[in-house]
Each structure stands twice: as C-alpha cells, then as structure tokens.
Design an enzyme around this catalytic site. Sequence first.
Site, PDB file in Angstrom:
ATOM      1  N   ASP A 121       0.865  -1.177   0.000  1.00 34.67           N
ATOM      2  CA  ASP A 121       0.000   0.000   0.000  1.00 34.67           C
ATOM      3  C   ASP A 121       0.903   1.228   0.000  1.00 34.67           C
ATOM      4  O   ASP A 121       1.755   1.385   0.891  1.00 34.67           O
ATOM      5  CB  ASP A 121      -0.885  -0.041   1.247  1.00 34.67           C
ATOM      6  CG  ASP A 121      -1.905   1.082   1.278  1.00 34.67           C
ATOM      7  OD1 ASP A 121      -1.965   1.834   0.290  1.00 34.67           O
ATOM      8  OD2 ASP A 121      -2.623   1.201   2.278  1.00 34.67           O
ATOM      9  N   ASN A 129      -1.523  13.009  -4.003  1.00 36.22           N
ATOM     10  CA  ASN A 129      -2.541  13.504  -4.937  1.00 36.22           C
ATOM     11  C   ASN A 129      -2.981  14.918  -4.594  1.00 36.22           C
ATOM     12  O   ASN A 129      -3.138  15.775  -5.478  1.00 36.22           O
ATOM     13  CB  ASN A 129      -3.756  12.570  -4.929  1.00 36.22           C
ATOM     14  CG  ASN A 129      -3.585  11.380  -5.854  1.00 36.22           C
ATOM     15  OD1 ASN A 129      -2.844  11.446  -6.827  1.00 36.22           O
ATOM     16  ND2 ASN A 129      -4.252  10.290  -5.542  1.00 36.22           N
ATOM     17  N   HIS A 134      -3.427  14.770  -9.394  1.00 34.04           N
ATOM     18  CA  HIS A 134      -3.652  13.368  -9.748  1.00 34.04           C
ATOM     19  C   HIS A 134      -2.747  12.897 -10.881  1.00 34.04           C
ATOM     20  O   HIS A 134      -2.427  11.698 -10.958  1.00 34.04           O
ATOM     21  CB  HIS A 134      -5.117  13.156 -10.120  1.00 34.04           C
ATOM     22  CG  HIS A 134      -6.040  13.231  -8.943  1.00 34.04           C
ATOM     23  ND1 HIS A 134      -6.262  12.169  -8.101  1.00 34.04           N
ATOM     24  CD2 HIS A 134      -6.785  14.260  -8.450  1.00 34.04           C
ATOM     25  CE1 HIS A 134      -7.105  12.513  -7.142  1.00 34.04           C
ATOM     26  NE2 HIS A 134      -7.450  13.778  -7.339  1.00 34.04           N
ATOM     27  N   ASP A 138      -0.581   9.602 -10.628  1.00 36.00           N
ATOM     28  CA  ASP A 138      -0.537   8.519 -11.611  1.00 36.00           C
ATOM     29  C   ASP A 138       0.911   8.166 -11.967  1.00 36.00           C
ATOM     30  O   ASP A 138       1.255   6.982 -12.127  1.00 36.00           O
ATOM     31  CB  ASP A 138      -1.287   8.923 -12.876  1.00 36.00           C
ATOM     32  CG  ASP A 138      -2.794   8.978 -12.671  1.00 36.00           C
ATOM     33  OD1 ASP A 138      -3.268   8.457 -11.644  1.00 36.00           O
ATOM     34  OD2 ASP A 138      -3.486   9.556 -13.531  1.00 36.00           O
ATOM     35  N   ARG A 153      11.592 -11.386 -10.525  1.00 38.64           N
ATOM     36  CA  ARG A 153      12.067 -12.389 -11.473  1.00 38.64           C
ATOM     37  C   ARG A 153      11.015 -12.666 -12.545  1.00 38.64           C
ATOM     38  O   ARG A 153       9.852 -12.307 -12.382  1.00 38.64           O
ATOM     39  CB  ARG A 153      12.432 -13.663 -10.709  1.00 38.64           C
ATOM     40  CG  ARG A 153      13.501 -13.431  -9.627  1.00 38.64           C
ATOM     41  CD  ARG A 153      13.462 -14.511  -8.577  1.00 38.64           C
ATOM     42  NE  ARG A 153      12.148 -14.639  -7.987  1.00 38.64           N
ATOM     43  CZ  ARG A 153      11.791 -15.642  -7.196  1.00 38.64           C
ATOM     44  NH1 ARG A 153      12.655 -16.583  -6.906  1.00 38.64           N
ATOM     45  NH2 ARG A 153      10.575 -15.692  -6.694  1.00 38.64           N
ATOM     46  N   TYR A 155       9.439 -15.249 -13.427  1.00 37.98           N
ATOM     47  CA  TYR A 155       8.310 -16.107 -13.070  1.00 37.98           C
ATOM     48  C   TYR A 155       7.503 -15.570 -11.892  1.00 37.98           C
ATOM     49  O   TYR A 155       6.621 -16.243 -11.377  1.00 37.98           O
ATOM     50  CB  TYR A 155       8.777 -17.538 -12.788  1.00 37.98           C
ATOM     51  CG  TYR A 155      10.017 -17.648 -11.930  1.00 37.98           C
ATOM     52  CD1 TYR A 155       9.927 -17.652 -10.542  1.00 37.98           C
ATOM     53  CD2 TYR A 155      11.265 -17.747 -12.527  1.00 37.98           C
ATOM     54  CE1 TYR A 155      11.061 -17.761  -9.763  1.00 37.98           C
ATOM     55  CE2 TYR A 155      12.403 -17.852 -11.749  1.00 37.98           C
ATOM     56  CZ  TYR A 155      12.302 -17.867 -10.370  1.00 37.98           C
ATOM     57  OH  TYR A 155      13.436 -17.958  -9.604  1.00 37.98           O
ATOM     58  N   GLU A 164      -4.231   2.467  -4.673  1.00 37.15           N
ATOM     59  CA  GLU A 164      -2.779   2.467  -4.457  1.00 37.15           C
ATOM     60  C   GLU A 164      -2.296   1.153  -3.866  1.00 37.15           C
ATOM     61  O   GLU A 164      -1.193   1.070  -3.325  1.00 37.15           O
ATOM     62  CB  GLU A 164      -2.368   3.642  -3.546  1.00 37.15           C
ATOM     63  CG  GLU A 164      -2.808   3.528  -2.107  1.00 37.15           C
ATOM     64  CD  GLU A 164      -4.185   4.116  -1.848  1.00 37.15           C
ATOM     65  OE1 GLU A 164      -4.433   4.502  -0.697  1.00 37.15           O
ATOM     66  OE2 GLU A 164      -5.001   4.194  -2.784  1.00 37.15           O
TER      67      GLU A 164
END
Length: 245
Positions: A121, A129, A134, A138, A153, A155, A164
Amino acid sequence: GLNSGGVVAFIPSVRTSALYSVFMLSPAAVAMSYLGIYLPLVVLIILFIIYMTMIALRGNREYWDALENEHLLKLKSKEIEKISRMDVLTGLYNRRKLSQDFDKLKRDTSKKLASFIALIDVDHFKSVNDTYGHDVGDQVLKLLSDSFTSRIRSYDSFYRYGGEEFVVIMQNITLDNARKIIININEDFALACQDLIGKPVTFSGGLVGMQTVDDEELEKFLNPVINYCMRLRKTVGTESRYNKF
C-alpha cells in the site's frame, strides 16, 4: 455434378479448381466437336467451363476473406481478453487476473509450498494527490510499477489490486529472500519518487505464505495484510505509517 462438386472442393486453390473443371469437361467437348455431334451441347459445355471458372475465382476470394476474418476475430478476441486482465494506467495485471492466478496457484501443491503473496500500500498517497495533483499521483504509481517489474524475477507476477494497493506473487523463494527483494524495490521506488517530486515515497504492507491456503478466496486470504495496512492508515503522519513491511 462431379465437376461442380470438385470445383467447390478445390476452391482454396483457384488454379486447381479451374483446371479440374477443364480436365473433366474438355475431353467430351473435343470428342463431340471432332465427331460433329451435339454441337449445341459442345457450346454449352464450353460456357459451363467458363462459368465454373468464374465460380472458382469468386469462391476462392470469398474463402480466403472468410479465413482472414476468422483469424482477425480470434486475434481481436485474444486482445479483448488481454485488455480485460490488464490495468490501463500501469500496464500491470488487474484484480481479475490476480484471482485467476491465485486459484491456479492454490491448486498446485508443489508450487504453493514455496510461494508468497505480498500486498503493498503506497504510503501517504492521498497526500501526494492532494499536494501535486492526480497526474503526478498517476506517475508515482507508474514508478512503482517500473520499480517492481525491473526487480522481480521472470516467473513472479505483479498486479494492481485497486487504488494504491498492489499485489506480487513470488514463487520458489524463501520468506527472507522475498522480503529482501521487496525492501530493495521499496528503496528504488523512494529514489525514483525523490527525482520526480523532490521527496521519497514508500510503501507498506506484508507477506503471506501460500503453504496453509486451502479453499480460501483471495480477499479472505489477504485480509490479515489488508487489516494491517488499514491500521497503519489510521496513523497517517506518524512514523508507524512510514515504510513498514
């Protein structure tokens, strides 16, 4: 009848289709002309050959157009399916794709024993913001996406969970190594934000092992980390909300 069926059967190759018609009918036309019998029928046979050649040309064009349209439709369907699983802003996989991958992973007992899911988070994102707008917010989220995709990595998978909040699935890794990677990413992210807005931005969150997951839904599985982030959010502006993982 044999001629008409053959022409239709060979329509994917217009040359084969046309030659089939010629070879089927022309011997009879030549023989009848040579013998001088049923000359009006000879004319009709020649006209029929021309007609079937035109049918072959038209059918061949329509066949390949239909095949191309089918191919384009499949490509479009795949593109739509891909878009439905992607987050437009960051280009990451979205929550729908996360749910699909989570369900697949929890069924694979060999992989889930060494797999971890991290929910993160962004710290003080509302403040970013409100202060910078904003558009800058972004850009901060895109920087986070770049920081993760450059470090995780091939995978491993990174998803935008909502707002967020982001999720990363890490496989074939120990808890300590997973945590080290994410801490390093946090440092990269802070430096990138420092360059963008003149101050570091970090993220908080936690890791959950897949070892004990059974038939839990994704949201239920992530609830402990979500609740932890919510408790941290209540202390906005204090040190306990800053860079905790």
